[in-house]
Every structure is written in C-alpha cells, then in structure tokens.
Design a protein around this motif. Structure first.
Motif, PDB file in Angstrom:
ATOM      1  N   GLY A 186       0.807  -1.216   0.069  1.00 28.11           N
ATOM      2  CA  GLY A 186      -0.085   0.020   0.014  1.00 28.11           C
ATOM      3  C   GLY A 186       0.856   1.084  -0.024  1.00 28.11           C
ATOM      4  N   VAL A 187       1.989   1.112   0.959  1.00 21.02           N
ATOM      5  CA  VAL A 187       2.791   2.306   0.763  1.00 21.02           C
ATOM      6  C   VAL A 187       3.307   2.503  -0.683  1.00 21.02           C
ATOM      7  CG1 VAL A 187       5.340   3.162   1.554  1.00 21.02           C
ATOM      8  CG2 VAL A 187       3.500   2.054   2.979  1.00 21.02           C
ATOM      9  N   ARG A 188       3.873   1.528  -1.510  1.00 17.61           N
ATOM     10  CA  ARG A 188       4.308   1.654  -2.785  1.00 17.61           C
ATOM     11  C   ARG A 188       3.328   2.302  -3.600  1.00 17.61           C
ATOM     12  NH1 ARG A 188       7.736  -2.590  -5.813  1.00 17.61           N
ATOM     13  NH2 ARG A 188       7.893  -1.767  -7.820  1.00 17.61           N
ATOM     14  N   ARG A 189       2.122   1.610  -3.368  1.00 17.38           N
ATOM     15  CA  ARG A 189       0.788   2.330  -4.291  1.00 17.38           C
ATOM     16  C   ARG A 189       0.710   3.830  -4.157  1.00 17.38           C
ATOM     17  NH1 ARG A 189      -1.391  -2.787  -2.977  1.00 17.38           N
ATOM     18  NH2 ARG A 189      -2.783  -1.678  -1.369  1.00 17.38           N
ATOM     19  N   ALA A 190       0.788   4.455  -2.805  1.00 20.42           N
ATOM     20  CA  ALA A 190       0.809   5.640  -2.513  1.00 20.42           C
ATOM     21  C   ALA A 190       1.862   6.344  -3.063  1.00 20.42           C
ATOM     22  CB  ALA A 190       0.629   5.915  -0.877  1.00 20.42           C
ATOM     23  N   VAL A 191       2.768   5.996  -3.135  1.00 15.95           N
ATOM     24  CA  VAL A 191       4.285   6.556  -3.744  1.00 15.95           C
ATOM     25  C   VAL A 191       4.016   7.170  -4.992  1.00 15.95           C
ATOM     26  CG1 VAL A 191       6.659   6.609  -4.227  1.00 15.95           C
ATOM     27  CG2 VAL A 191       5.975   6.273  -1.851  1.00 15.95           C
ATOM     28  N   GLU A 192       3.467   5.791  -5.834  1.00 16.25           N
ATOM     29  CA  GLU A 192       3.379   5.847  -7.375  1.00 16.25           C
ATOM     30  C   GLU A 192       2.177   6.918  -7.497  1.00 16.25           C
ATOM     31  OE1 GLU A 192       4.575   1.148  -8.239  1.00 16.25           O
ATOM     32  OE2 GLU A 192       2.477   1.820  -7.869  1.00 16.25           O
ATOM     33  N   LYS A 193       1.013   6.831  -6.655  1.00 16.20           N
ATOM     34  CA  LYS A 193       0.006   8.036  -6.992  1.00 16.20           C
ATOM     35  C   LYS A 193       0.633   9.411  -6.897  1.00 16.20           C
ATOM     36  CE  LYS A 193      -4.098   9.449  -4.430  1.00 16.20           C
ATOM     37  NZ  LYS A 193      -5.021   9.276  -3.487  1.00 16.20           N
ATOM     38  N   ASP A 194       1.603   9.468  -5.586  1.00 14.57           N
ATOM     39  CA  ASP A 194       2.044  10.740  -5.499  1.00 14.57           C
ATOM     40  C   ASP A 194       2.596  11.364  -6.661  1.00 14.57           C
ATOM     41  OD1 ASP A 194       3.056  13.235  -4.231  1.00 14.57           O
ATOM     42  OD2 ASP A 194       4.840  11.955  -3.425  1.00 14.57           O
ATOM     43  N   ILE A 195       3.769  10.588  -7.315  1.00 10.16           N
ATOM     44  CA  ILE A 195       4.482  10.864  -8.438  1.00 10.16           C
ATOM     45  C   ILE A 195       3.427  11.015  -9.536  1.00 10.16           C
ATOM     46  CG2 ILE A 195       6.121  10.133 -10.035  1.00 10.16           C
ATOM     47  CD1 ILE A 195       7.132   8.575  -7.436  1.00 10.16           C
ATOM     48  N   PHE A 196       2.454  10.217  -9.840  1.00  9.40           N
ATOM     49  CA  PHE A 196       1.704  10.273 -10.824  1.00  9.40           C
ATOM     50  C   PHE A 196       0.837  11.552 -11.042  1.00  9.40           C
ATOM     51  CE2 PHE A 196      -2.256   9.425 -13.037  1.00  9.40           C
ATOM     52  CZ  PHE A 196      -1.923   9.097 -14.396  1.00  9.40           C
ATOM     53  N   VAL A 197       0.314  11.761  -9.822  1.00 13.42           N
ATOM     54  CA  VAL A 197      -0.640  12.962  -9.811  1.00 13.42           C
ATOM     55  C   VAL A 197       0.089  14.174  -9.939  1.00 13.42           C
ATOM     56  CG1 VAL A 197      -2.064  14.292  -8.033  1.00 13.42           C
ATOM     57  CG2 VAL A 197      -2.237  11.934  -8.192  1.00 13.42           C
ATOM     58  N   ALA A 198       1.152  14.254  -9.283  1.00 12.09           N
ATOM     59  CA  ALA A 198       2.087  15.677  -9.540  1.00 12.09           C
ATOM     60  C   ALA A 198       2.664  15.776 -10.951  1.00 12.09           C
ATOM     61  CB  ALA A 198       3.330  15.645  -8.473  1.00 12.09           C
ATOM     62  N   GLY A 199       2.934  14.528 -11.408  1.00 14.10           N
ATOM     63  CA  GLY A 199       3.388  14.286 -12.927  1.00 14.10           C
ATOM     64  C   GLY A 199       2.156  14.933 -13.858  1.00 14.10           C
ATOM     65  N   GLN A 200       1.023  14.711 -13.643  1.00 14.67           N
ATOM     66  CA  GLN A 200       0.008  15.002 -14.575  1.00 14.67           C
ATOM     67  C   GLN A 200      -0.247  16.763 -14.701  1.00 14.67           C
ATOM     68  OE1 GLN A 200      -0.955  12.666 -16.784  1.00 14.67           O
ATOM     69  NE2 GLN A 200       0.651  11.693 -15.466  1.00 14.67           N
ATOM     70  N   PHE A 201      -0.225  17.224 -13.416  1.00 18.19           N
ATOM     71  CA  PHE A 201      -0.169  18.958 -13.411  1.00 18.19           C
ATOM     72  C   PHE A 201       1.279  19.347 -14.156  1.00 18.19           C
ATOM     73  CE2 PHE A 201      -2.597  18.025  -9.548  1.00 18.19           C
ATOM     74  CZ  PHE A 201      -3.720  18.785  -9.855  1.00 18.19           C
ATOM     75  N   LEU A 202       2.379  18.729 -14.022  1.00 19.66           N
ATOM     76  CA  LEU A 202       3.608  19.094 -14.445  1.00 19.66           C
ATOM     77  C   LEU A 202       3.779  18.912 -15.996  1.00 19.66           C
ATOM     78  CD1 LEU A 202       6.259  18.075 -11.998  1.00 19.66           C
ATOM     79  CD2 LEU A 202       5.544  20.349 -12.343  1.00 19.66           C
ATOM     80  N   ARG A 203       2.919  17.915 -16.335  1.00 15.31           N
ATOM     81  CA  ARG A 203       3.080  17.626 -17.769  1.00 15.31           C
ATOM     82  C   ARG A 203       2.320  18.607 -18.720  1.00 15.31           C
ATOM     83  NH1 ARG A 203       1.022  14.370 -21.979  1.00 15.31           N
ATOM     84  NH2 ARG A 203       2.449  12.960 -22.902  1.00 15.31           N
ATOM     85  N   ARG A 204       0.872  18.898 -18.129  1.00 11.90           N
ATOM     86  CA  ARG A 204       0.283  20.098 -18.598  1.00 11.90           C
ATOM     87  C   ARG A 204       1.152  21.320 -18.774  1.00 11.90           C
ATOM     88  NH1 ARG A 204      -4.024  17.650 -15.587  1.00 11.90           N
ATOM     89  NH2 ARG A 204      -4.014  19.154 -13.934  1.00 11.90           N
ATOM     90  N   ARG A 205       2.055  21.628 -17.727  1.00 11.13           N
ATOM     91  CA  ARG A 205       2.855  22.872 -17.682  1.00 11.13           C
ATOM     92  C   ARG A 205       3.687  22.869 -18.826  1.00 11.13           C
ATOM     93  NH1 ARG A 205       2.023  27.589 -16.058  1.00 11.13           N
ATOM     94  NH2 ARG A 205       4.014  27.710 -15.819  1.00 11.13           N
ATOM     95  N   ILE A 206       4.280  21.603 -19.053  1.00  8.90           N
ATOM     96  CA  ILE A 206       5.247  21.440 -20.087  1.00  8.90           C
ATOM     97  C   ILE A 206       4.508  21.653 -21.757  1.00  8.90           C
ATOM     98  CG2 ILE A 206       6.578  19.852 -21.532  1.00  8.90           C
ATOM     99  CD1 ILE A 206       7.266  18.566 -18.844  1.00  8.90           C
ATOM    100  N   GLN A 207       3.515  21.125 -21.463  1.00 12.36           N
ATOM    101  CA  GLN A 207       2.436  21.437 -22.884  1.00 12.36           C
ATOM    102  C   GLN A 207       2.276  22.604 -23.154  1.00 12.36           C
ATOM    103  OE1 GLN A 207      -0.495  18.490 -21.766  1.00 12.36           O
ATOM    104  NE2 GLN A 207       0.113  17.223 -23.479  1.00 12.36           N
ATOM    105  N   GLN A 208       1.692  23.524 -21.977  1.00 12.16           N
ATOM    106  CA  GLN A 208       1.476  24.820 -22.143  1.00 12.16           C
ATOM    107  C   GLN A 208       2.573  25.953 -22.737  1.00 12.16           C
ATOM    108  OE1 GLN A 208       0.098  25.771 -18.252  1.00 12.16           O
ATOM    109  NE2 GLN A 208      -2.133  24.767 -18.625  1.00 12.16           N
ATOM    110  N   GLN A 209       3.867  25.610 -22.087  1.00 11.73           N
ATOM    111  CA  GLN A 209       5.041  26.306 -22.457  1.00 11.73           C
ATOM    112  C   GLN A 209       5.455  25.725 -23.860  1.00 11.73           C
ATOM    113  OE1 GLN A 209       7.610  24.721 -19.354  1.00 11.73           O
ATOM    114  NE2 GLN A 209       6.680  26.136 -17.656  1.00 11.73           N
TER     115      GLN A 209
END
Length: 225
Positions: free
Chosen positions: A198-221
C-alpha cells in the motif's frame, strides 16, 4: 606547513559548493531555461567564483545543467517524451524503495514521517511552496533510505536532479495544492496497517498525480514558445 593544506581546503570548499548547488537544483530553486550566472550565484552563496564555476561544470557533466555557447550554463527544459520517461522511471524505482523502506521502518521513523506529512499540509495551507518542497524531499529521503540500498537511492537521487527544476511549477497550478498531500496521507495510513504494498501504491500515486500537473505545464510552455 600552510601550502600543502591549501589544495585540500580548496577541494573541500568546491565539494561544499557543489553539494549546495546540487541541492538547489534538486528542490527546484532554479527554473527550466534559467541561465545561471557565476557572479550572481557566488554572491548569493557568499563564496568566490572559482568553486561556483567548478560546481556548475560538474553539474553540467552530470546532465543537471547544460552548457550554452557564449552564455555559460542554464537549466535544461524537458521535452514531453523526456518527462514521460523520467516519470515512469521514478514510479518504478521510488515505488520499489518505498515498499522496501516501509518493511524496515521502525516506530521512530514512522513518527518522523508523520510529522513531515503534517508539516507539508501546513505548508500547502499557507502557500509556502519552498517549505513544502523541502519537507517533501525530507519525507521521501527518510523513507527510501530506510530501504537499506545505497545503490537504489543513488539512482533515485539522479532522477530527482533532473526533475527538480520543473517541480516548483506545481504551484503555478492553483488546483494542485488541494491534492498534493493526499498520497502522503494515504501512505501514512498504509504504514499504520504495516501494508508495504500500500505504501508503494501511495508513492506511485504521489508521483503520478504531481506528474500530470507538470505535464500540462510542459505542454502549455511548448505552445507559448
């Protein structure tokens, strides 16, 4: 007797300056595309220009910075394919380190992570991105180092060096702050259940969720340039 000691002292200062600059890059103190001026960085650190120049070139050799012809060094911009590759590797390696760390973490370690989780929540509530990023790094460092694998942690640290500059842009998206600590809270609940997977899944979720925000920023830029 003072002359033989000079090279050692110089090397020590260079290593110290390098460590500080590497930390600044890792926690997103510099923005993608930002040019780093030796004189400005040296003044900010309160050191001479020579150790700063050496540290910047060392970071460029590691791929954390790039040499720009006739313009010194700059923070690289990640393309979408580069970012996606980095994101997948982070989820893979950090998920593994998190699961291993959770299995080995003692009560004191769990308590320290709980305190950092609460600190991150307070930082987000008051909009303090710098404190959030610092606490977030400390949180993950403690968990991953508990895994007991220096090689695994070194690989993760290299990925953080490449991800650091864009990480600050999480806070350019107003709705990001509302969800950034959710995965850490899930992680603490999993730790309480002694659920390493469950800890592993939480870390993967943390990275994935933050990554989606950052991915949109890269697309906008990319569109705006």
């Amino acid at each position: 007797m003072s002359t033989p000691d000079a090279p050692e002292a110089s090397t020590t200062q260079q290593d110290t300056v390098y460590a500080h600059l590497r930390q600044w890059v890792t926690v997103g103190r510099f923005q993608p595309g930002e040019r780093l001026k030796i004189r400005t960085v040296a003044a900010e650190m309160g050191v001479g220009e020579m150790p700063v120049r050496a540290a910047l070139q060392r970071l460029a050799a590691e791929g954390a910075l790039v040499n720009v012809p006739n313009a010194g060094v700059a923070v690289p911009r990640l393309s979408l394919p580069e970012f996606d590759d980095l994101l997948q590797l982070r989820m893979l390696l950090e998920g593994e380190a998190a699961e291993r760390g959770a299995a080995r973490l003692d009560a004191a370690g769990q308590k320290s992570l709980g305190a950092l989780c609460k600190r991150m929540a307070r930082s987000l509530a008051r909009g303090d991105s710098s404190d959030y990023l610092g606490a977030n790094e400390d949180f993950h460092v403690r968990l991953y180092q508990a895994a007991g694998s220096p090689l695994l942690f070194a690989l993760i640290d290299t990925l953080w060096l490449k991800a650091g500059p864009i990480s600050n842009q999480l806070f350019d998206t107003p709705d990001a702050s509302a969800v950034l600590n959710d995965a850490h809270e899930d992680l603490m609940k999993a730790l309480g259940r002694r659920d390493s997977a469950g800890v592993r899944r939480a870390v993967e979720k943390d990275i994935f969720v933050a990554g989606q925000f950052l991915r949109r920023r890269i697309q906008q830029q990319k569109v705006s340039r």
